[in-house]
Design a protein around this motif. Structure first.
Motif, PDB file in Angstrom:
ATOM      1  N   ARG A  30       0.671  -1.659   0.209  1.00  0.00           N
ATOM      2  CA  ARG A  30       0.425  -0.283   0.043  1.00  0.00           C
ATOM      3  C   ARG A  30       0.922   1.210  -0.182  1.00  0.00           C
ATOM      4  O   ARG A  30       1.461   1.095   0.596  1.00  0.00           O
ATOM      5  CB  ARG A  30      -1.153   0.386   1.279  1.00  0.00           C
ATOM      6  CG  ARG A  30      -1.936  -1.110   1.612  1.00  0.00           C
ATOM      7  CD  ARG A  30      -3.014  -0.650   1.016  1.00  0.00           C
ATOM      8  NE  ARG A  30      -3.454   0.344   2.119  1.00  0.00           N
ATOM      9  CZ  ARG A  30      -4.051   0.199   3.104  1.00  0.00           C
ATOM     10  NH1 ARG A  30      -5.394  -0.704   3.691  1.00  0.00           N
ATOM     11  NH2 ARG A  30      -5.138   1.253   3.838  1.00  0.00           N
ATOM     12  N   ARG A  31       0.823   1.943  -0.525  1.00  0.00           N
ATOM     13  CA  ARG A  31       1.370   3.811  -0.865  1.00  0.00           C
ATOM     14  C   ARG A  31       1.376   4.115   0.435  1.00  0.00           C
ATOM     15  O   ARG A  31       2.000   4.973   0.796  1.00  0.00           O
ATOM     16  CB  ARG A  31       0.731   4.360  -1.928  1.00  0.00           C
ATOM     17  CG  ARG A  31       1.236   4.027  -3.784  1.00  0.00           C
ATOM     18  CD  ARG A  31       1.235   5.176  -4.392  1.00  0.00           C
ATOM     19  NE  ARG A  31      -0.167   4.227  -5.252  1.00  0.00           N
ATOM     20  CZ  ARG A  31      -1.653   5.479  -4.719  1.00  0.00           C
ATOM     21  NH1 ARG A  31      -1.162   6.898  -4.873  1.00  0.00           N
ATOM     22  NH2 ARG A  31      -3.099   5.389  -5.345  1.00  0.00           N
ATOM     23  N   ASP A  32       0.059   3.890   1.252  1.00  0.00           N
ATOM     24  CA  ASP A  32      -0.103   4.655   2.594  1.00  0.00           C
ATOM     25  C   ASP A  32       0.536   3.963   4.035  1.00  0.00           C
ATOM     26  O   ASP A  32      -0.022   3.929   4.328  1.00  0.00           O
ATOM     27  CB  ASP A  32      -1.420   5.127   2.928  1.00  0.00           C
ATOM     28  CG  ASP A  32      -2.883   3.455   2.823  1.00  0.00           C
ATOM     29  OD1 ASP A  32      -2.355   3.050   2.463  1.00  0.00           O
ATOM     30  OD2 ASP A  32      -3.400   3.998   3.115  1.00  0.00           O
ATOM     31  N   VAL A  41       1.432   4.361 -11.050  1.00  0.00           N
ATOM     32  CA  VAL A  41       3.005   3.090 -10.619  1.00  0.00           C
ATOM     33  C   VAL A  41       3.485   2.406 -12.017  1.00  0.00           C
ATOM     34  O   VAL A  41       4.428   2.532 -12.435  1.00  0.00           O
ATOM     35  CB  VAL A  41       2.863   1.653  -9.529  1.00  0.00           C
ATOM     36  CG1 VAL A  41       2.540   2.648  -8.141  1.00  0.00           C
ATOM     37  CG2 VAL A  41       1.063   1.026  -9.887  1.00  0.00           C
ATOM     38  N   GLN A  67       8.836  -1.722 -10.117  1.00  0.00           N
ATOM     39  CA  GLN A  67       8.784  -0.472  -9.467  1.00  0.00           C
ATOM     40  C   GLN A  67       9.017   0.001 -11.267  1.00  0.00           C
ATOM     41  O   GLN A  67       9.494  -0.998 -11.720  1.00  0.00           O
ATOM     42  CB  GLN A  67       9.249   0.383  -9.219  1.00  0.00           C
ATOM     43  CG  GLN A  67      10.950   0.327  -8.778  1.00  0.00           C
ATOM     44  CD  GLN A  67      11.033   1.067  -7.383  1.00  0.00           C
ATOM     45  OE1 GLN A  67      11.337   0.019  -6.615  1.00  0.00           O
ATOM     46  NE2 GLN A  67      11.426   1.549  -7.502  1.00  0.00           N
ATOM     47  N   ASP A 112      -4.807  -0.631  -4.087  1.00  0.00           N
ATOM     48  CA  ASP A 112      -2.732  -0.340  -4.781  1.00  0.00           C
ATOM     49  C   ASP A 112      -2.082  -1.918  -4.834  1.00  0.00           C
ATOM     50  O   ASP A 112      -1.107  -2.303  -5.098  1.00  0.00           O
ATOM     51  CB  ASP A 112      -2.179   0.164  -3.384  1.00  0.00           C
ATOM     52  CG  ASP A 112      -2.211   1.637  -3.396  1.00  0.00           C
ATOM     53  OD1 ASP A 112      -2.558   2.116  -4.509  1.00  0.00           O
ATOM     54  OD2 ASP A 112      -2.280   2.168  -1.910  1.00  0.00           O
ATOM     55  N   ASP A 126      -5.355   3.878  -9.221  1.00  0.00           N
ATOM     56  CA  ASP A 126      -4.125   3.535  -8.952  1.00  0.00           C
ATOM     57  C   ASP A 126      -3.047   2.673 -10.253  1.00  0.00           C
ATOM     58  O   ASP A 126      -1.881   2.766  -9.622  1.00  0.00           O
ATOM     59  CB  ASP A 126      -4.625   2.296  -8.006  1.00  0.00           C
ATOM     60  CG  ASP A 126      -5.449   2.530  -7.103  1.00  0.00           C
ATOM     61  OD1 ASP A 126      -5.475   3.443  -6.556  1.00  0.00           O
ATOM     62  OD2 ASP A 126      -5.676   1.883  -6.196  1.00  0.00           O
ATOM     63  N   THR A 177       6.426   1.522   2.550  1.00  0.00           N
ATOM     64  CA  THR A 177       5.625   0.988   1.077  1.00  0.00           C
ATOM     65  C   THR A 177       7.204   0.002  -0.197  1.00  0.00           C
ATOM     66  O   THR A 177       8.121  -0.092   0.423  1.00  0.00           O
ATOM     67  CB  THR A 177       5.596   2.096   0.087  1.00  0.00           C
ATOM     68  OG1 THR A 177       4.606   2.599   1.050  1.00  0.00           O
ATOM     69  CG2 THR A 177       5.024   1.000  -0.857  1.00  0.00           C
ATOM     70  N   PRO A 234       6.335  -2.265  -3.021  1.00  0.00           N
ATOM     71  CA  PRO A 234       5.036  -2.688  -4.128  1.00  0.00           C
ATOM     72  C   PRO A 234       6.293  -3.950  -4.619  1.00  0.00           C
ATOM     73  O   PRO A 234       7.108  -4.217  -4.411  1.00  0.00           O
ATOM     74  CB  PRO A 234       6.039  -1.467  -5.139  1.00  0.00           C
ATOM     75  CG  PRO A 234       6.635  -0.728  -4.431  1.00  0.00           C
ATOM     76  CD  PRO A 234       7.350  -0.996  -3.460  1.00  0.00           C
TER      77      PRO A 234
END
Length: 346
Positions: free
Chosen positions: A142-144, A266, A153, A236, A262, A148, A150
């Motif tokens: 999650r970006r929050d 990215v 990327q 996300d 979302d 984070t 991922p």
């Protein structure tokens, strides 16, 4: 020579010897800095209380610096390091399954932060209500999240000339690799509608056509489109199905998961097709047929490769090392009083 002169000479000689010893010691440190690289140089110590899914990895040397150029960050996995650890990381899967437990019986050092880590969607994280007021930090895709992590990327790519023809060796219109096939999944419903319109080649345990790791990308590379369908629709939640299977495989991803907004944050512009862009699956299928026949329009979905390359994450050590990059920017006394609410707010 009087007594005072003798004392002064002794004092000067003593100071000279001390300075000489200090200088020699300093030179030795400068010549062999690794020898003197002790724990006192670490700014943050991260204790991995247990390895996710039992995937034990080597922590020999200065892992965070050697692999990811993250300085002053030490990873350890010995429970004896608990009293001196700045952060202790707990992977959620083992906690909810009961194979691991929180060390709540140990006196928790003042200022130590406990981190909850999960790369699963909320639908697979279980009941988190029992973890109220325990964790100080979240590690998630999650970006929050506080940290984070991922699944993949974008990184800037070196300018290249003409890209290779993305039409080369294409033998299938649409393909899908799936092992966890569940009738109630939204992706299953979309697949069943789509296969009635266009041919879809299915691989994986569910179709009894499993692919080895060596065969996965070559197989996908022969498809015009790949169904990068997530098993859950959550904020996300964009996994290796996009970053690795589709982008690395060289097929245009058809995505189903979080909202298109979302993905736009990215993923490269004009590099994927979102199911929600179409009024119906029928319209989607018709678009795919037209696109595969239009070489110029199809190639436009790969223009992003002129400027970007994809990095796929998958090493637990990198996730842990990233904690050090955020450590000093996070509130010192933060506590998740309702982790369940945070997780479900996706």
């Amino acid at each position: 020579m009087d007594v005072r002169s003798i004392k002064n000479q002794i004092l000067y000689c003593t100071l000279f010897v001390l300075l000489l010893l200090f200088y020699c010691g300093w030179m030795k440190r400068a010549e062999f800095p690794i020898f003197y690289y002790s724990n006192s140089t670490w700014n943050v110590t991260i204790l991995i209380w247990y390895w996710p899914f039992g995937d034990t990895l080597s922590l020999t040397g200065d892992v965070c610096w050697d692999l990811y150029k993250i300085p002053s960050c030490r990873l350890v996995d010995q429970h004896s390091s608990f009293p001196s650890a700045d952060v202790v990381v707990f992977h959620n899967r083992e906690l909810i399954e009961g194979s691991q437990k929180l060390p709540t019986d140990l006196p928790r050092p003042q200022g130590q932060r406990w981190a909850w880590m999960s790369l699963e969607s909320p639908a697979h994280n279980g009941n988190l209500q029992k973890f109220a007021n325990i964790f100080n930090m979240t590690i998630s895709y999650r970006r929050d999240a506080d940290v984070t992590t991922p699944y993949g990327q974008l990184l800037p790519a070196e300018p290249e000339g003409n890209l290779e023809d993305s039409h080369m060796n294409k033998t299938s219109l649409v393909c899908w690799v799936v092992s966890n096939y569940m009738n109630h999944h939204k992706r299953t419903q979309v697949y069943n509608e789509l296969k009635a319109i266009v041919p879809v080649d299915v691989y994986g345990r569910w179709s009894q056509k499993p692919l080895s790791s060596d065969d996965l990308l070559p197989t996908i590379s022969r498809c015009y489109f790949y169904l990068a369908f997530e098993n859950s629709v959550a904020k996300d939640y964009i996994t290796e199905k996009l970053w690795y299977n589709a982008y690395k495989g060289g097929a245009v991803p058809i995505v189903l998961g979080p909202p298109i907004s979302d993905y736009n944050v990215v993923a490269p512009n004009h590099s994927f097709i979102h199911v929600d862009e179409f009024a119906s699956v029928q319209k989607l299928g018709e678009y795919l047929q037209r696109l595969a026949e239009d070489r110029k329009q199809y190639e436009e979905y790969f223009n992003w490769k002129k400027h970007w390359k994809v990095k796929v994450h998958g090493d637990w050590r990198e996730y842990m090392c990233k904690i050090c990059l955020q450590y000093n920017n996070l509130p010192q006394h933060k506590v998740y009083s309702d982790l369940e609410a945070w997780d479900k707010n996706a």
